[in-house]
Scaffold this active site. Structure first.
Site, short mmCIF file in Angstrom:
data_model
loop_
_atom_site.label_atom_id
_atom_site.label_comp_id
_atom_site.label_asym_id
_atom_site.label_seq_id
_atom_site.Cartn_x
_atom_site.Cartn_y
_atom_site.Cartn_z
N HIS A 45 -13.81 2.67 10.40
CA HIS A 45 -13.08 3.18 9.24
C HIS A 45 -11.57 3.01 9.33
CE1 HIS A 45 -12.29 5.81 5.89
NE2 HIS A 45 -11.55 6.59 6.63
N LEU B 201 -2.79 9.04 4.97
CA LEU B 201 -1.94 9.00 3.77
C LEU B 201 -0.62 9.72 4.06
CD1 LEU B 201 -4.58 9.78 0.98
CD2 LEU B 201 -3.95 7.59 1.98
N GLY C 59 0.86 -1.18 0.00
CA GLY C 59 0.00 0.00 0.00
C GLY C 59 0.90 1.23 0.00
N LEU C 60 0.35 2.36 0.39
CA LEU C 60 1.18 3.56 0.34
C LEU C 60 2.41 3.45 1.21
CD1 LEU C 60 -1.52 6.33 0.10
CD2 LEU C 60 0.21 5.70 -1.59
N ARG D 54 -13.80 13.66 13.49
CA ARG D 54 -14.62 12.47 13.24
C ARG D 54 -15.25 11.87 14.49
NH1 ARG D 54 -10.75 9.67 8.66
NH2 ARG D 54 -11.20 11.31 7.15
C1 LIG Z 1 -12.72 4.26 2.13
C2 LIG Z 1 -11.51 4.87 2.75
C3 LIG Z 1 -11.12 6.16 2.42
C4 LIG Z 1 -10.00 6.74 3.00
N1 LIG Z 1 -9.65 8.01 2.65
C5 LIG Z 1 -8.56 8.57 3.21
C6 LIG Z 1 -8.16 9.89 2.85
O1 LIG Z 1 -8.79 10.54 2.03
N2 LIG Z 1 -7.05 10.39 3.44
C7 LIG Z 1 -6.32 9.69 4.35
O2 LIG Z 1 -5.32 10.21 4.83
N3 LIG Z 1 -6.67 8.44 4.68
C8 LIG Z 1 -7.76 7.85 4.14
N4 LIG Z 1 -8.10 6.59 4.49
C9 LIG Z 1 -7.19 5.79 5.31
C10 LIG Z 1 -6.02 5.29 4.46
O3 LIG Z 1 -6.50 4.94 3.18
C11 LIG Z 1 -5.32 4.08 5.05
O4 LIG Z 1 -5.07 4.27 6.40
C12 LIG Z 1 -3.98 3.86 4.36
O5 LIG Z 1 -4.16 3.82 2.96
C13 LIG Z 1 -3.31 2.60 4.83
O6 LIG Z 1 -2.15 2.41 4.06
P1 LIG Z 1 -1.12 1.27 4.42
O7 LIG Z 1 -0.07 1.31 3.37
O8 LIG Z 1 -0.71 1.39 5.83
O9 LIG Z 1 -1.96 -0.09 4.31
P2 LIG Z 1 -2.84 -0.71 3.13
O10 LIG Z 1 -3.08 0.20 2.01
O11 LIG Z 1 -4.01 -1.34 3.80
O12 LIG Z 1 -1.94 -1.84 2.55
C14 LIG Z 1 -1.70 -3.04 3.23
C15 LIG Z 1 -0.79 -3.89 2.38
O13 LIG Z 1 -0.38 -5.00 3.17
C16 LIG Z 1 -0.58 -6.21 2.45
N5 LIG Z 1 -0.82 -7.24 3.44
C17 LIG Z 1 -1.61 -7.19 4.54
N6 LIG Z 1 -1.51 -8.32 5.24
C18 LIG Z 1 -0.64 -9.10 4.58
C19 LIG Z 1 -0.12 -10.40 4.80
N7 LIG Z 1 -0.45 -11.11 5.87
N8 LIG Z 1 0.74 -10.90 3.89
C20 LIG Z 1 1.10 -10.18 2.78
N9 LIG Z 1 0.66 -8.94 2.54
C21 LIG Z 1 -0.19 -8.43 3.43
C22 LIG Z 1 -1.71 -5.93 1.51
O14 LIG Z 1 -1.65 -6.82 0.42
C23 LIG Z 1 -1.43 -4.47 1.13
O15 LIG Z 1 -0.48 -4.44 0.09
C24 LIG Z 1 -9.24 6.00 3.93
C25 LIG Z 1 -9.64 4.71 4.28
C26 LIG Z 1 -10.76 4.16 3.72
C27 LIG Z 1 -11.19 2.81 4.17
#
Ligand SMILES: Cc1cc2nc3c(=O)[nH]c(=O)nc-3n(C[C@H](O)[C@H](O)[C@H](O)COP(=O)(O)OP(=O)(O)OC[C@H]3O[C@@H](n4cnc5c(N)ncnc54)[C@H](O)[C@@H]3O)c2cc1C
Length: 638
Positions: free
Chosen positions: A403, A443, A44-45, A332
């Site tokens: 959320h 993000l 993810g990001l 929120r």
């Molecule tokens: C609908 C929605 C809208 C949102 N809008 C906003 C916004 O406008 N602004 C903002 O700041 N935040 C927003 N958020 C929150 C934000 O999107 C998330 O908190 C953020 O994108 C999480 O990023 P991350 O990289 O930590 O995890 P994620 O994007 O959840 O990525 C997780 C990664 O881990 C991998 N993974 C997980 N478990 C395993 C495993 N056991 N083995 C292998 N791979 C695994 C997945 O495949 C994925 O690649 C929003 C959330 C939602 C639900």
């Protein structure tokens, strides 16, 4: 053994801490970097930005995700935007103001040092993403545009229509793809991490299952980074992607990594209300809509008139009434509770009375429909596809839903867990949001961690630790591999009568009812009594179809739900022990006279760090929260 939870925040003035850290940290020589292997779980990001940046620096990276492409990570769902203290609007924003808003937004339960660093780095993120070509919205004059999000009185949110996450992820994915093609990142899509391997007290690898063939294998590295997202789906219904899960972090917890503040979950006020038992997911209507939409309910309980037939004097714009300075952009947690309150009073709208209006009538009259379409068309379209209602013509109906999760694995200032060599970034860690996250800051945090913080801090670990890369036939790897194979087999042999989804739904409903937007000691005790019973039945009566040697999504889900069955208990226990209200953790026993969260700073100003104890109750350690710069106060948005 007593574990000590030290934040390791550098000494000195708040605004110099990160600079001082970067000046003093020992660096890994460029030609030595290629000798180190790093595993990044998640794309993810947070994960994609970390993997790309580490590889660009010269490290060898293996990156894993369970989706078929890194581009499908849950981050793609983010709609509204990303905060940064650029002050392009000349509206009085600054690094300090973003820092202060975030600390206050988190109800004074986050670390000052981390949050200040986040605000500092925020400005670099925008530059980085613009350089990658992320198409942020622009004003007529060409400057990047901004809008407002909750808990702030300035416009500091950068956005790309309602698809900010997708555009940012394409930027990070592009950077990742470059490294994949250079051979510095090896990408493992459709591969799920099922265990963490510890050798001599250090995280040295992971065990994975290939989701297509079912093959279980071991991967070794000099350090492991978890970027695996949040655990909101423990509530079953949430706005998260269906695949989001707690497995990676929970299994690391079982290997000794402390889980911090699991009870801090965020309920978002603007989601499409639940419409029946058939649903498996809820849909967010971005917080950005509150820039122009006004939230209201009828003044009188039981008013069943159509919204257009209710005149202004019979409407209660309750956020504007209760929080005049922030109005519809109250944070929120506060907006969600206010919605629940008016619905509890019988003033909710729509089926079951669990909804409030988000009304664009005034904005359309003021700005014209075209302007509103320009700003939010994809959100209005999505709303219409789901509800069959046209929100240009009648107000949207919205209700709070799970959320985001502020809790996560404990990390120190360097983003390293209490297990040396295990780093945790993005939503998977607990680090920056305290008890409530402000909109558009997830993000920011994920990209700050991945692009700008981890690339420095991981080097500190490498330069301060003897380099040991164990072979994957080391006995710890073999043992972990055998455990994973056995637990997968076990799930398939139960052959009971109920589906994984039925169990997940039952657990989620219990968590929402007893441990959701409002919690009491009694409801939490009830949850703690009922969770083990559901879990026991799950292991005796679940029916997982198919085999382990093929693509088997029943099996994938079963493993994730099995972890939720245990994790739910930890969440409820943490919520029970925290005898105060703060941010998204609202204990009904602890509220101010006007129904706001009432903290108890004398007794609960700490991070709760939970240590796994096998079958026994986990032990809680405390990391005290030290405020050097900010005076803790009762949060007010009036
Ligand atoms: C609908 C929605 C809208 C949102 N809008 C906003 C916004 O406008 N602004 C903002 O700041 N935040 C927003 N958020 C929150 C934000 O999107 C998330 O908190 C953020 O994108 C999480 O990023 P991350 O990289 O930590 O995890 P994620 O994007 O959840 O990525 C997780 C990664 O881990 C991998 N993974 C997980 N478990 C395993 C495993 N056991 N083995 C292998 N791979 C695994 C997945 O495949 C994925 O690649 C929003 C959330 C939602 C639900």
């Amino acid at each position: 053994m007593t574990i000590r939870f030290e934040s390791k925040i550098p000494s000195g003035p708040l605004s110099h801490k990160w600079t001082k850290y970067r000046h003093e940290v020992k660096l890994v020589n460029p030609s030595n970097k290629r000798k180190f292997h790093v595993i990044v779980v998640g794309s993810g990001l947070a994960g994609a930005s970390a993997a790309a940046t580490l590889a660009e620096l010269g490290y060898n990276v293996d990156c894993f995700c369970f989706q078929d492409s890194p581009r499908r990570a849950h981050s793609i769902a983010a709609q509204g935007g990303i905060n940064a203290a650029k002050n392009y609007r000349n509206a009085g924003d600054s690094v300090y103001r973003l820092f202060y808003d975030t600390i206050k937004g988190g109800d004074f339960r986050a670390r000052e040092g981390n949050v200040h660093r986040l605000a500092e780095v925020s400005v670099n993120i925008i530059d980085q993403c613009v350089a990658q070509g992320v198409p942020f919205a622009r004003e007529y004059g060409g400057l990047l545009d901004n809008r407002s999000f909750g808990g702030a009185q300035v416009s500091r949110t950068f956005y790309a229509r309602g698809q900010t996450g997708q555009q940012l992820l394409l930027g990070a994915y592009q950077a990742l793809s470059r490294q994949i093609s250079l051979g510095t990142v090896k990408m493992y899509p459709r591969t799920e991490m099922l265990d963490l391997v510890i050798v001599d007290g250090h995280a040295k690898g992971i065990i994975t299952r290939d989701l297509v063939t079912g093959a279980v294998s071991a991967h070794a590295a000099d350090a492991v980074v978890l970027a695996t997202g949040g655990y909101g789906n423990v509530f079953y219904l949430s706005t998260n992607a269906q695949g989001s899960n707690v497995t990676a972090t929970f299994r690391a917890y079982k290997k000794g990594a402390a889980f911090a503040n699991p009870c801090y979950t965020q309920i978002h006020p603007t989601c499409i209300p639940v419409s029946g038992d058939h649903q498996s997911k809820l849909t967010l209507m971005s917080e950005s809509l509150r820039n122009d939409g006004r939230v209201w309910v009828p003044k009188k309980a039981g008013d069943v008139r159509q919204p257009q037939d209710i005149p202004d004097e019979d409407r209660d714009y309750y956020l504007e009434r209760k929080y005049p300075s922030y109005g519809n952009l109250a944070p929120r947690d506060i907006s969600s509770r206010a919605a629940k309150q008016v619905c509890d009073e019988g003033r909710g709208v729509g089926p079951g009375g669990r909804g409030v209006y988000l009304d664009f009538g005034d904005a359309i009259r003021r700005l014209g429909r075209e302007k509103i379409e320009e700003r939010y068309a994809n959100l209005f379209d999505m709303y219409e596809r789901i509800t069959g209602e046209n929100a240009y013509e009648r107000p949207m109906r919205i209700y709070p839903a799970v959320h985001y999760t502020m809790g996560g694995l404990w990390v120190d200032y360097t983003l390293m867990s209490n297990l040396p060599g295990l780093f945790v970034i993005g939503e998977a860690n607990f680090s920056d949001h305290g008890a409530n996250r402000l909109g558009a800051s997830a993000l920011m945090q994920g990209l700050a961690d991945g692009y700008f913080i981890l690339p420095y801090t991981i080097g500190e670990y490498f330069t301060s630790t003897a380099k040991v890369l164990p072979p994957t036939d080391h006995e710890e790897f073999k043992k972990a591999e055998a455990d994973v194979t056995a637990s997968t087999k076990k799930l398939l042999t139960v052959k009971g009568k109920r589906t994984v989804t039925e169990f997940h739904r039952e657990l989620g409903k219990l968590m929402w009812d007893k441990c959701g937007m409002a919690r009491t000691a009694a409801s939490l005790r009830e949850a703690l009594e009922k969770i083990p019973a559901i879990r026991e039945e799950f292991h005796e009566n679940v029916n997982v179809l198919g085999e382990s040697t093929e693509l088997n999504q029943h099996l994938e889900r079963a493993g994730r739900v099995a972890d939720y069955m245990e994790f739910a208990e930890l969440l409820a226990l943490d919520a029970l022990r925290r005898e105060e209200s703060c941010g998204g953790h609202f204990r009904e026993e602890y509220q101010t006279e006007d129904g706001e969260a009432k903290r108890n700073d004398d007794e609960f100003s700490y991070v709760a760090c939970w240590e796994y104890q096998g079958g026994a109750e986990p032990v809680m350690h405390k990391e005290p929260l030290v405020y050097e710069e900010v005076r803790m106060s009762q949060r007010s948005y009036k």
